[in-house]
Design a protein around this motif. Structure first.
Motif, PDB file in Angstrom:
ATOM      1  N   PHE A  14     -14.820 -11.461 -59.608  1.00 25.11           N
ATOM      2  CA  PHE A  14     -14.341 -10.925 -60.877  1.00 25.11           C
ATOM      3  C   PHE A  14     -13.889  -9.479 -60.718  1.00 25.11           C
ATOM      4  CE2 PHE A  14     -15.272  -8.541 -64.776  1.00 25.11           C
ATOM      5  CZ  PHE A  14     -14.389  -9.157 -65.642  1.00 25.11           C
ATOM      6  N   LEU A  15     -14.684  -8.663 -60.010  1.00 21.26           N
ATOM      7  CA  LEU A  15     -14.322  -7.260 -59.809  1.00 21.26           C
ATOM      8  C   LEU A  15     -13.066  -7.121 -58.948  1.00 21.26           C
ATOM      9  CD1 LEU A  15     -17.862  -5.691 -59.334  1.00 21.26           C
ATOM     10  CD2 LEU A  15     -16.378  -5.547 -61.339  1.00 21.26           C
ATOM     11  N   VAL A  16     -12.943  -7.978 -57.923  1.00 22.58           N
ATOM     12  CA  VAL A  16     -11.734  -7.937 -57.087  1.00 22.58           C
ATOM     13  C   VAL A  16     -10.514  -8.331 -57.910  1.00 22.58           C
ATOM     14  CG1 VAL A  16     -10.574  -9.086 -55.149  1.00 22.58           C
ATOM     15  CG2 VAL A  16     -12.908  -8.259 -54.890  1.00 22.58           C
ATOM     16  N   SER A  17     -10.641  -9.365 -58.744  1.00 18.27           N
ATOM     17  CA  SER A  17      -9.500  -9.778 -59.570  1.00 18.27           C
ATOM     18  C   SER A  17      -9.149  -8.692 -60.590  1.00 18.27           C
ATOM     19  CB  SER A  17      -9.790 -11.102 -60.270  1.00 18.27           C
ATOM     20  OG  SER A  17     -10.806 -10.935 -61.241  1.00 18.27           O
ATOM     21  N   MET A  18     -10.149  -8.000 -61.134  1.00 19.51           N
ATOM     22  CA  MET A  18      -9.859  -6.895 -62.058  1.00 19.51           C
ATOM     23  C   MET A  18      -9.120  -5.768 -61.329  1.00 19.51           C
ATOM     24  SD  MET A  18     -10.765  -7.852 -64.995  1.00 19.51           S
ATOM     25  CE  MET A  18     -10.628  -6.338 -65.900  1.00 19.51           C
ATOM     26  N   GLY A  19      -9.501  -5.522 -60.074  1.00 21.12           N
ATOM     27  CA  GLY A  19      -8.795  -4.514 -59.276  1.00 21.12           C
ATOM     28  C   GLY A  19      -7.353  -4.903 -59.016  1.00 21.12           C
ATOM     29  N   VAL A  20      -7.126  -6.176 -58.706  1.00 19.46           N
ATOM     30  CA  VAL A  20      -5.751  -6.652 -58.464  1.00 19.46           C
ATOM     31  C   VAL A  20      -4.926  -6.548 -59.739  1.00 19.46           C
ATOM     32  CG1 VAL A  20      -4.380  -8.709 -57.926  1.00 19.46           C
ATOM     33  CG2 VAL A  20      -6.357  -8.126 -56.523  1.00 19.46           C
ATOM     34  N   TRP A  21      -5.503  -6.964 -60.886  1.00 19.66           N
ATOM     35  CA  TRP A  21      -4.776  -6.860 -62.149  1.00 19.66           C
ATOM     36  C   TRP A  21      -4.496  -5.397 -62.502  1.00 19.66           C
ATOM     37  CZ3 TRP A  21      -1.970 -10.337 -64.349  1.00 19.66           C
ATOM     38  CH2 TRP A  21      -2.258 -11.677 -64.182  1.00 19.66           C
ATOM     39  N   GLY A  22      -5.460  -4.508 -62.210  1.00 16.88           N
ATOM     40  CA  GLY A  22      -5.239  -3.078 -62.456  1.00 16.88           C
ATOM     41  C   GLY A  22      -4.107  -2.537 -61.599  1.00 16.88           C
ATOM     42  N   TYR A  23      -4.067  -2.948 -60.332  1.00 14.79           N
ATOM     43  CA  TYR A  23      -2.984  -2.531 -59.443  1.00 14.79           C
ATOM     44  C   TYR A  23      -1.632  -3.029 -59.957  1.00 14.79           C
ATOM     45  CZ  TYR A  23       0.089  -2.582 -55.403  1.00 14.79           C
ATOM     46  OH  TYR A  23       1.166  -2.424 -54.572  1.00 14.79           O
ATOM     47  N   MET A  24      -1.602  -4.296 -60.364  1.00 10.80           N
ATOM     48  CA  MET A  24      -0.333  -4.849 -60.865  1.00 10.80           C
ATOM     49  C   MET A  24       0.099  -4.147 -62.154  1.00 10.80           C
ATOM     50  SD  MET A  24       0.440  -6.951 -58.551  1.00 10.80           S
ATOM     51  CE  MET A  24       1.745  -7.931 -59.208  1.00 10.80           C
ATOM     52  N   TRP A  25      -0.856  -3.846 -63.036  1.00  9.97           N
ATOM     53  CA  TRP A  25      -0.508  -3.153 -64.282  1.00  9.97           C
ATOM     54  C   TRP A  25       0.063  -1.774 -63.984  1.00  9.97           C
ATOM     55  CZ3 TRP A  25      -2.170   1.361 -66.636  1.00  9.97           C
ATOM     56  CH2 TRP A  25      -1.726   1.546 -67.946  1.00  9.97           C
ATOM     57  N   ILE A  26      -0.572  -1.052 -63.052  1.00 18.23           N
ATOM     58  CA  ILE A  26      -0.066   0.280 -62.693  1.00 18.23           C
ATOM     59  C   ILE A  26       1.318   0.158 -62.077  1.00 18.23           C
ATOM     60  CG2 ILE A  26      -0.403   2.185 -61.067  1.00 18.23           C
ATOM     61  CD1 ILE A  26      -3.386   1.997 -61.673  1.00 18.23           C
ATOM     62  N   LYS A  27       1.498  -0.828 -61.213  1.00 13.29           N
ATOM     63  CA  LYS A  27       2.791  -1.001 -60.549  1.00 13.29           C
ATOM     64  C   LYS A  27       3.889  -1.332 -61.564  1.00 13.29           C
ATOM     65  CE  LYS A  27       4.998  -3.330 -56.740  1.00 13.29           C
ATOM     66  NZ  LYS A  27       4.897  -4.240 -55.636  1.00 13.29           N
ATOM     67  N   TRP A  28       3.585  -2.173 -62.563  1.00 14.22           N
ATOM     68  CA  TRP A  28       4.602  -2.590 -63.531  1.00 14.22           C
ATOM     69  C   TRP A  28       4.811  -1.567 -64.639  1.00 14.22           C
ATOM     70  CZ3 TRP A  28       1.991  -7.977 -63.860  1.00 14.22           C
ATOM     71  CH2 TRP A  28       2.404  -8.754 -62.781  1.00 14.22           C
ATOM     72  N   ASN A  29       3.779  -0.887 -65.071  1.00 16.44           N
ATOM     73  CA  ASN A  29       3.898  -0.016 -66.233  1.00 16.44           C
ATOM     74  C   ASN A  29       3.993   1.469 -65.906  1.00 16.44           C
ATOM     75  OD1 ASN A  29       3.782  -2.161 -68.067  1.00 16.44           O
ATOM     76  ND2 ASN A  29       1.571  -2.219 -67.925  1.00 16.44           N
TER      77      ASN A  29
END
Length: 185
Positions: free
Chosen positions: A124-139
């Protein structure tokens, strides 16, 4: 089962006694000594650290007291136990064992499945990190600035860094030969 047993024992604590401080070894207030009310349970051994407690442990397989009090059917089985063991049925032997011990050693060592929750939380923590990275990259970093993508700007930055002699010993400008006016080979 062990946690249930320890909770039950903690509920049965009648009082707290305070250790008297040892002569010359007192480092602050004395530590509390918990006295456990064992009821009518039989003391059968030394136990762990010489304390009269019941703990299921592989490191100390023989607790100081029995798990259950000798009352009712168990006291009758204890009397029958003093005779010939061949006359005891398998169910009676198991009842005697369960009166003395809460769990078998196999049950104590059995896996609890705790690793599943730890692995789930880690995933769960790894997936939250990946989603955070993708959000930063896109936004946050939508496009790279033109100073990095435009070739003319990059060449101008390199020429300026060479002119200013940025990091001439080990850095960027150390690869440029200033006497010949070209990059070192």
């Amino acid at each position: 089962m062990t946690s249930l047993m320890s909770r039950r024992l903690l509920r049965e604590i009648p009082q707290l006694q305070v250790l008297s401080s040892r002569a010359g070894h007192s480092h602050g207030p004395p530590l509390p000594l918990t006295k456990v009310d064992i009821g009518k349970r039989e003391v059968v051994g030394y136990g762990s650290n010489g304390e009269i407690t019941y703990i299921d442990s592989v490191m100390s397989p023989f607790p100081a007291i029995r798990f259950k009090e000798d009352a009712g059917e168990i006291s009758k089985l204890r009397e029958k136990e003093k005779g010939d063991w061949k006359k005891l049925t398998l169910a009676e032997k198991k009842a005697l064992y369960r009166a003395s011990f809460c769990q078998t050693l196999v049950e104590v060592e059995a896996p609890t499945g705790e690793w599943k929750s730890i692995a789930g939380i880690a995933m769960f923590l790894v997936s939250m990190g990946v989603w955070g990275y993708m959000w930063i990259k896109w936004n946050v970093y939508k496009e790279l600035p033109h100073t990095i993508t435009d070739e003319e700007n990059v060449k101008a930055q390199i020429e300026r860094m060479i002119a200013l002699r940025v990091a001439p010993i080990e850095g960027f400008s150390s690869n440029y030969d200033y006497e010949k006016g070209e990059w070192k080979k």
